[in-house]
Structures are given as C-alpha cells and as structure tokens.
Design an enzyme around this catalytic site. Structure first.
Site, mmCIF file in Angstrom:
data_model
loop_
_atom_site.group_PDB
_atom_site.id
_atom_site.type_symbol
_atom_site.label_atom_id
_atom_site.label_comp_id
_atom_site.label_asym_id
_atom_site.label_seq_id
_atom_site.Cartn_x
_atom_site.Cartn_y
_atom_site.Cartn_z
ATOM 1 N N THR A 57 39.310 -7.625 10.958
ATOM 2 C CA THR A 57 39.334 -6.315 11.632
ATOM 3 C C THR A 57 39.755 -6.501 13.086
ATOM 4 O OG1 THR A 57 37.004 -6.296 12.319
ATOM 5 C CG2 THR A 57 37.501 -5.454 10.104
ATOM 6 N N ARG A 169 27.600 42.555 16.507
ATOM 7 C CA ARG A 169 26.963 41.315 16.954
ATOM 8 C C ARG A 169 28.005 40.412 17.578
ATOM 9 N NH1 ARG A 169 26.278 37.400 11.533
ATOM 10 N NH2 ARG A 169 28.479 37.479 10.991
HETATM 11 O O1 LIG Z 1 28.448 35.776 8.793
HETATM 12 C C1 LIG Z 1 27.355 35.460 8.296
HETATM 13 N N1 LIG Z 1 27.309 34.896 7.061
HETATM 14 C C2 LIG Z 1 26.146 34.541 6.454
HETATM 15 O O2 LIG Z 1 26.126 34.027 5.303
HETATM 16 C C3 LIG Z 1 24.959 34.753 7.195
HETATM 17 N N2 LIG Z 1 23.642 34.509 6.926
HETATM 18 C C4 LIG Z 1 22.933 34.902 8.006
HETATM 19 O O3 LIG Z 1 21.671 34.813 8.117
HETATM 20 N N3 LIG Z 1 23.762 35.421 8.968
HETATM 21 C C5 LIG Z 1 25.029 35.327 8.477
HETATM 22 N N4 LIG Z 1 26.230 35.670 9.003
#
Ligand SMILES: O=c1[nH]c(=O)c2[nH]c(=O)[nH]c2[nH]1
Length: 286
Positions: A57, A169
């Site tokens: 190596t 969100r």
């Molecule tokens: O975009 C998401 N997918 C998931 O599968 C998931 N599960 C979760 O708790 N939040 C989210 N957000």
C-alpha cells in the site's frame, strides 16, 4: 463444514495530495484525499502469508504522488481513472481497482492566494476491471434550506404520533449525492458543475410536501438536464427546525423563531434512474 476466505480487498486509504500547478504567476491548487482499494487473486497472503502478489500500500501512496508530477492531477474522475487503469494493467493478480477521491475546493483570492471552501466536498469514485470502467461523481455536505414552500401532513397517526401537521415549515438538508456516468470519458468539470446546479435549482424550485418528494424532484431534474448520467442516488438528512413556543412570554411565533435540531434526524434515501440506462456493472453505494 469448511471455513473459507470471503470477498476481500486492500489498498491505501486517504492519501492527502496537494498539488500546485505553477503556470506562471497564477497558480492553480488541487487538494485531494485519494483512497485506493484493489482486489483480485489475494488468497495466498491471507492463507499462507505469501506476499508475492501484494503490491505494498506504500507503493500505492507513492504512485499517487508520482502520477501527480508525471501526468498532472486535473479532474478527480480522470486522475482516479488513470490510477485504477495503472494498477489493473500492471499487476496481473489484480482484477479490480476501486479509487475514491474527495476534492476540497479552494476559492481564488489572488494569483497565489486561496480560501478553502467549506460549503461542499466534491467526490469521484471509479471502478476499473479488464472488462469495464464505471465512473461515479458526487457531492457531500451541501447544506440547503428553504424557509417556506414546504408542508408535511396527511401521514398516518398512531398512539405514538405527536408530530403536528404543518402547511408551512423550514425544509433543510445536507445533500449527500452520487451520480453514475454512462461512459468513462467526459467533460468532468462541466458535468459536475451542471449536476450541482441542477440539484440546487430543483431543491429551490420544488414546492415540497415531503423531503421524499424533493428527493425525487432533485434526482429527476438532474437526469433531465444531464444526458451523460444514468442514475442519481441521494441521501438527504432532514435537518429539523422546531418552532419555539414563545407563549410563556406572551409572544406569538408566526414561523419566525426556530430551534435548529441536531439529533435525531430523519434520513431520506433514494435512487432515481433513467429506465433505458444499462445497469451498473459493479455495485456502488452512497
Ligand atoms: O419530509 C418529511 N418526510 C418524512 O418522512 C417525515 N417524518 C417526519 O417526522 N417529518 C417528515 N418530513
């Protein structure tokens, strides 16, 4: 019952190579972490200690530095291909070379001054056998965030579900992606820049009902923009941002103040494939 040697490989991991191309006043910097894994007829060393087929190596590490001088480094995919072809063609006991490279970006500050980029690491992984050459490029640590245009609702609820449904969100992730090229020659720099551009554009432009939907959008848009690619694999950690309860202070929180979560995190993984593309010749993982 017999005990036998299973699959094995060996090589030098994480050879750090910094190369300065001194083309006149303006230098070019390449900063790589090169890992080599060779496999083939290596039973003797494991079973009897016969090292007659074991290229050290240490020699592999030296080859990385010598090739940097003799051939120049260039694009990581090309450098990896040259190394892999060298080991397969010069060591008769070796039938497969797998080379992975992490390339760290440096932004130019002046003709010989640079600033290390912290926003992502470019990846290249090649596998070379006598019959086949497979090139995979990728990126890791590319952190992206949409402050809105993300919802998550409509999921099943059981007695352990506490997550509130949301119509607005933060959606954030650190992209870990690999994409497989259809051929082993190409405009590696242009292809990488184009794939990165496609991934970030799709992330920004997708109104998301889940990170899964965003993953598919990123993979499919990248394939639609990059005809040289067969397949994109993505691992997207859901970098959760939790709304802070400001009611104890008599304040509302209209999606303005968040706690950035660390662990645990959701991990969304998936592959997007061109259905007429040839299958991967050798297995590859994220
Ligand atoms: O975009 C998401 N997918 C998931 O599968 C998931 N599960 C979760 O708790 N939040 C989210 N957000």
């Amino acid at each position: 019952m017999a005990i036998v040697l299973g699959p094995n490989r060996y090589g030098k991991a994480e050879t750090r190579l910094v190369s300065v191309a001194r083309d006149g006043e303006t230098h070019t910097l390449t900063d790589l972490n090169v890992s080599i894994a060779l496999s083939g007829d290596l039973a003797a060393t494991h079973l009897t200690g016969d090292n007659s087929g074991v290229l050290p190596t240490d020699t592999m590490k030296n080859t990385v530095y010598a090739f940097a001088k003799e051939r120049g480094v260039g694009e990581p995919e090309q450098f990896a291909l040259q190394l892999a072809r060298h080991f397969v063609s010069t060591q008769s006991q070796i039938d497969k070379a797998h080379i992975t490279i992490e390339a760290y970006g440096w932004e130019r500050l002046g003709p010989h001054s640079f600033q290390r980029r912290g926003d992502h690491t470019r990846l290249a992984a090649v596998t070379v056998t006598a019959e086949q050459e497979q090139v995979v490029s990728g990126v890791t640590g590319l952190t992206l965030l949409n402050s809105t245009a993300s919802e998550f609702h409509g999921y099943p609820k059981d007695r352990y579900t506490t997550l509130p449904e949301t119509r607005d969100r933060i959606l954030a992730t650190a992209v870990d992606a690999r994409w497989r090229h259809l051929t082993a020659d190409g405009d590696w720099a242009g292809s990488f820049a184009g794939a990165l551009e496609a991934l970030t554009t799709a992330f920004a432009n997708t109104y998301s009902h889940s990170l899964q939907q965003t993953l598919y959008a990123m993979g499919s848009y990248t394939l639609s923009q990059r005809p040289e690619l067969a397949e994109v694999r993505l691992a997207l950690p859901n970098k959760h941002h939790y709304l802070v309860d400001l009611s104890p202070f008599g304040l509302t929180n209209d999606n303005e103040v968040f706690i950035a979560g660390d662990r645990p995190y959701g991990l969304i993984e998936g592959t997007v494939i061109r259905d007429d593309a040839p299958p991967a010749g050798v297995e590859w993982y994220l």
